[in-house]
Design a protein around this motif. Structure first.
Motif, PDB file in Angstrom:
ATOM      1  N   GLN A  87       0.660  -0.775   0.296  1.00  0.00           N
ATOM      2  CA  GLN A  87       0.185  -0.128   0.006  1.00  0.00           C
ATOM      3  C   GLN A  87       0.644   1.188  -0.011  1.00  0.00           C
ATOM      4  OE1 GLN A  87      -3.351   0.034  -0.397  1.00  0.00           O
ATOM      5  NE2 GLN A  87      -2.778   2.249  -0.700  1.00  0.00           N
ATOM      6  N   ARG A  88       2.103   1.241   0.777  1.00  0.00           N
ATOM      7  CA  ARG A  88       2.818   2.252   0.890  1.00  0.00           C
ATOM      8  C   ARG A  88       3.423   2.154  -0.430  1.00  0.00           C
ATOM      9  NH1 ARG A  88       7.466   2.133   4.351  1.00  0.00           N
ATOM     10  NH2 ARG A  88       7.472   3.821   3.723  1.00  0.00           N
ATOM     11  N   LEU A  89       3.468   1.654  -1.109  1.00  0.00           N
ATOM     12  CA  LEU A  89       4.551   1.616  -2.831  1.00  0.00           C
ATOM     13  C   LEU A  89       3.624   1.756  -3.325  1.00  0.00           C
ATOM     14  CD1 LEU A  89       6.799   1.403  -4.120  1.00  0.00           C
ATOM     15  CD2 LEU A  89       5.924  -1.181  -5.250  1.00  0.00           C
ATOM     16  N   ASN A  90       2.210   1.298  -3.008  1.00  0.00           N
ATOM     17  CA  ASN A  90       1.505   2.307  -4.496  1.00  0.00           C
ATOM     18  C   ASN A  90       1.264   3.374  -4.183  1.00  0.00           C
ATOM     19  OD1 ASN A  90      -0.852   1.554  -6.060  1.00  0.00           O
ATOM     20  ND2 ASN A  90      -2.267   2.835  -4.131  1.00  0.00           N
ATOM     21  N   ASP A  91       1.045   4.022  -2.755  1.00  0.00           N
ATOM     22  CA  ASP A  91       0.652   5.529  -2.960  1.00  0.00           C
ATOM     23  C   ASP A  91       2.201   6.768  -2.964  1.00  0.00           C
ATOM     24  OD1 ASP A  91      -1.969   5.063  -1.353  1.00  0.00           O
ATOM     25  OD2 ASP A  91      -1.246   4.698   0.756  1.00  0.00           O
ATOM     26  N   ALA A  92       2.924   5.622  -2.899  1.00  0.00           N
ATOM     27  CA  ALA A  92       4.383   6.363  -3.717  1.00  0.00           C
ATOM     28  C   ALA A  92       4.396   6.967  -5.077  1.00  0.00           C
ATOM     29  CB  ALA A  92       5.834   6.449  -2.581  1.00  0.00           C
ATOM     30  N   ILE A  93       3.533   5.685  -5.751  1.00  0.00           N
ATOM     31  CA  ILE A  93       3.429   5.878  -6.905  1.00  0.00           C
ATOM     32  C   ILE A  93       2.766   6.537  -7.886  1.00  0.00           C
ATOM     33  CG2 ILE A  93       3.138   4.606  -9.417  1.00  0.00           C
ATOM     34  CD1 ILE A  93       4.834   2.235  -7.449  1.00  0.00           C
ATOM     35  N   VAL A  94       1.389   6.704  -6.700  1.00  0.00           N
ATOM     36  CA  VAL A  94       0.282   7.507  -7.091  1.00  0.00           C
ATOM     37  C   VAL A  94       0.451   8.466  -7.520  1.00  0.00           C
ATOM     38  CG1 VAL A  94      -1.795   8.228  -6.539  1.00  0.00           C
ATOM     39  CG2 VAL A  94      -1.550   5.543  -6.939  1.00  0.00           C
ATOM     40  N   ARG A  95       1.334   9.291  -6.223  1.00  0.00           N
ATOM     41  CA  ARG A  95       1.794  10.415  -6.006  1.00  0.00           C
ATOM     42  C   ARG A  95       3.178  10.662  -6.149  1.00  0.00           C
ATOM     43  NH1 ARG A  95       4.234  11.162  -0.748  1.00  0.00           N
ATOM     44  NH2 ARG A  95       4.437  13.034  -0.875  1.00  0.00           N
ATOM     45  N   LEU A  96       3.650  10.078  -7.472  1.00  0.00           N
ATOM     46  CA  LEU A  96       5.035  10.301  -8.104  1.00  0.00           C
ATOM     47  C   LEU A  96       4.531  10.523  -9.584  1.00  0.00           C
ATOM     48  CD1 LEU A  96       7.873  10.907  -8.516  1.00  0.00           C
ATOM     49  CD2 LEU A  96       8.496   8.489  -8.836  1.00  0.00           C
ATOM     50  N   ARG A  97       3.660  10.207  -9.619  1.00  0.00           N
ATOM     51  CA  ARG A  97       3.446  10.013 -11.574  1.00  0.00           C
ATOM     52  C   ARG A  97       2.081  11.627 -11.429  1.00  0.00           C
ATOM     53  NH1 ARG A  97       0.641   4.998 -13.770  1.00  0.00           N
ATOM     54  NH2 ARG A  97       0.419   6.630 -15.851  1.00  0.00           N
ATOM     55  N   ALA A  98       1.507  11.342 -10.303  1.00  0.00           N
ATOM     56  CA  ALA A  98       0.531  13.178 -10.119  1.00  0.00           C
ATOM     57  C   ALA A  98       2.029  13.856 -10.254  1.00  0.00           C
ATOM     58  CB  ALA A  98       0.407  13.001  -9.589  1.00  0.00           C
ATOM     59  N   ARG A  99       3.165  14.199  -9.617  1.00  0.00           N
ATOM     60  CA  ARG A  99       3.764  15.005  -9.569  1.00  0.00           C
ATOM     61  C   ARG A  99       4.522  14.952 -11.096  1.00  0.00           C
ATOM     62  NH1 ARG A  99       7.438  18.248  -6.123  1.00  0.00           N
ATOM     63  NH2 ARG A  99       8.048  19.495  -7.149  1.00  0.00           N
ATOM     64  N   LEU A 100       4.808  14.112 -11.709  1.00  0.00           N
ATOM     65  CA  LEU A 100       5.693  13.750 -12.739  1.00  0.00           C
ATOM     66  C   LEU A 100       4.797  14.552 -14.203  1.00  0.00           C
ATOM     67  CD1 LEU A 100       7.517  10.572 -12.948  1.00  0.00           C
ATOM     68  CD2 LEU A 100       8.406  12.647 -12.882  1.00  0.00           C
ATOM     69  N   ARG A 101       3.385  14.068 -13.810  1.00  0.00           N
ATOM     70  CA  ARG A 101       2.243  14.676 -14.714  1.00  0.00           C
ATOM     71  C   ARG A 101       2.252  16.407 -14.486  1.00  0.00           C
ATOM     72  NH1 ARG A 101      -0.352  10.468 -13.954  1.00  0.00           N
ATOM     73  NH2 ARG A 101      -1.927  11.290 -11.634  1.00  0.00           N
ATOM     74  N   VAL A 102       2.330  16.656 -13.262  1.00  0.00           N
ATOM     75  CA  VAL A 102       2.319  18.483 -13.144  1.00  0.00           C
ATOM     76  C   VAL A 102       4.052  19.104 -13.691  1.00  0.00           C
ATOM     77  CG1 VAL A 102       2.145  20.039 -11.726  1.00  0.00           C
ATOM     78  CG2 VAL A 102       1.327  18.301 -11.489  1.00  0.00           C
ATOM     79  N   GLU A 103       4.678  17.919 -13.874  1.00  0.00           N
ATOM     80  CA  GLU A 103       6.458  18.581 -13.600  1.00  0.00           C
ATOM     81  C   GLU A 103       6.101  19.057 -15.086  1.00  0.00           C
ATOM     82  OE1 GLU A 103       8.292  20.091 -11.306  1.00  0.00           O
ATOM     83  OE2 GLU A 103       6.755  20.135 -10.083  1.00  0.00           O
ATOM     84  N   SER A 104       6.210  17.667 -16.082  1.00  0.00           N
ATOM     85  CA  SER A 104       6.328  17.690 -17.239  1.00  0.00           C
ATOM     86  C   SER A 104       5.383  18.641 -18.471  1.00  0.00           C
ATOM     87  CB  SER A 104       5.997  16.093 -17.900  1.00  0.00           C
ATOM     88  OG  SER A 104       4.194  16.134 -17.681  1.00  0.00           O
ATOM     89  N   GLY A 105       4.187  18.930 -17.222  1.00  0.00           N
ATOM     90  CA  GLY A 105       2.971  20.151 -18.336  1.00  0.00           C
ATOM     91  C   GLY A 105       2.088  19.151 -18.960  1.00  0.00           C
ATOM     92  N   GLN A 106       1.922  17.895 -18.401  1.00  0.00           N
ATOM     93  CA  GLN A 106       0.546  17.253 -19.365  1.00  0.00           C
ATOM     94  C   GLN A 106       0.040  17.880 -19.155  1.00  0.00           C
ATOM     95  OE1 GLN A 106       1.505  12.994 -17.713  1.00  0.00           O
ATOM     96  NE2 GLN A 106      -1.062  13.092 -17.952  1.00  0.00           N
ATOM     97  N   HIS A 107      -1.038  18.453 -18.355  1.00  0.00           N
ATOM     98  CA  HIS A 107      -2.146  19.124 -17.740  1.00  0.00           C
ATOM     99  C   HIS A 107      -2.930  19.953 -19.003  1.00  0.00           C
ATOM    100  CE1 HIS A 107      -3.177  17.321 -14.335  1.00  0.00           C
ATOM    101  NE2 HIS A 107      -1.577  17.653 -13.513  1.00  0.00           N
ATOM    102  N   ALA A 108      -1.534  20.845 -19.315  1.00  0.00           N
ATOM    103  CA  ALA A 108      -1.818  21.496 -20.758  1.00  0.00           C
ATOM    104  C   ALA A 108      -1.624  21.364 -21.936  1.00  0.00           C
ATOM    105  CB  ALA A 108      -0.694  22.445 -20.688  1.00  0.00           C
ATOM    106  N   THR A 109      -1.727  20.007 -21.846  1.00  0.00           N
ATOM    107  CA  THR A 109      -1.901  19.440 -23.580  1.00  0.00           C
ATOM    108  C   THR A 109      -3.861  19.140 -23.808  1.00  0.00           C
ATOM    109  OG1 THR A 109      -2.216  17.523 -22.546  1.00  0.00           O
ATOM    110  CG2 THR A 109       0.135  17.399 -23.304  1.00  0.00           C
ATOM    111  N   GLY A 110      -4.372  18.636 -22.800  1.00  0.00           N
ATOM    112  CA  GLY A 110      -5.963  18.014 -22.719  1.00  0.00           C
ATOM    113  C   GLY A 110      -6.380  17.256 -22.688  1.00  0.00           C
ATOM    114  N   LEU A 111      -4.940  16.350 -22.741  1.00  0.00           N
ATOM    115  CA  LEU A 111      -5.344  14.752 -22.865  1.00  0.00           C
ATOM    116  C   LEU A 111      -5.315  14.649 -21.185  1.00  0.00           C
ATOM    117  CD1 LEU A 111      -2.305  14.636 -26.172  1.00  0.00           C
ATOM    118  CD2 LEU A 111      -5.270  14.587 -26.007  1.00  0.00           C
TER     119      LEU A 111
END
Length: 156
Positions: A15-39
């Motif tokens: 569960q800790r691993l899953n939570d860490a992966i979810v948080r890291l993926r969300a952070r990577l989406r923000v840092e990469s500019g993924q949200h701005a793509t609209g996809l």
């Protein structure tokens, strides 16, 4: 000598691993500019697979992404409408279509991947002391083994 973890410890660690992966993926989406793509994350994952594997069939994409043919069709429709992919008849089987990435798709995927890698490199350099950076390589090896684990007899 290490003792075997108890089942409840394994579940808690999972569960800790899953939570860490979810948080890291969300952070990577923000840092990469993924949200701005609209996809969506799913649409971008499909697009990255098309860039990496293309030209490729929808069936192959569904297999690569571990999703249904219907889900792939929905993602491909959005990507096609955005001008990021195009299809051509399969020269070996005219009933099938091959999906290829537009040059703009390759640029977009490269930009997103570079943004993610840049954030991670900065985080490793700034957050982890040199003696812990070796642990990152070990963690990567472990995560790759977990990601490729074949648990078909006990799968979900």
């Amino acid at each position: 000598m290490t003792s075997k973890p108890r089942p409840q410890e394994s579940v808690a660690n999972a569960q800790r691993l899953n939570d860490a992966i979810v948080r890291l993926r969300a952070r990577l989406r923000v840092e990469s500019g993924q949200h701005a793509t609209g996809l969506t994350a799913t649409q971008l994952a499909v697009l990255a697979s098309v860039v990496r594997e293309g030209p490729v069939t929808a069936a192959r994409l569904a297999s690569l992404e571990h999703v249904s043919a219907q889900s792939i069709a929905q993602s491909l429709a959005v990507l096609k409408a955005a001008g990021l992919i195009h299809t051509t008849p399969d020269p070996r089987d005219g009933r099938k279509k091959l999906v290829s990435a537009a040059p703009s798709a390759t640029e977009l995927v490269d930009k997103l991947l570079t943004g993610r890698a840049s954030f991670l490199a900065r985080a490793i350099e700034q957050v982890l002391p040199p003696e812990e950076r070796e642990d990152v390589e070990k963690a990567i090896d472990l995560l790759e083994r977990l990601a490729s684990a074949d648990l078909s007899e006990g799968g979900i």
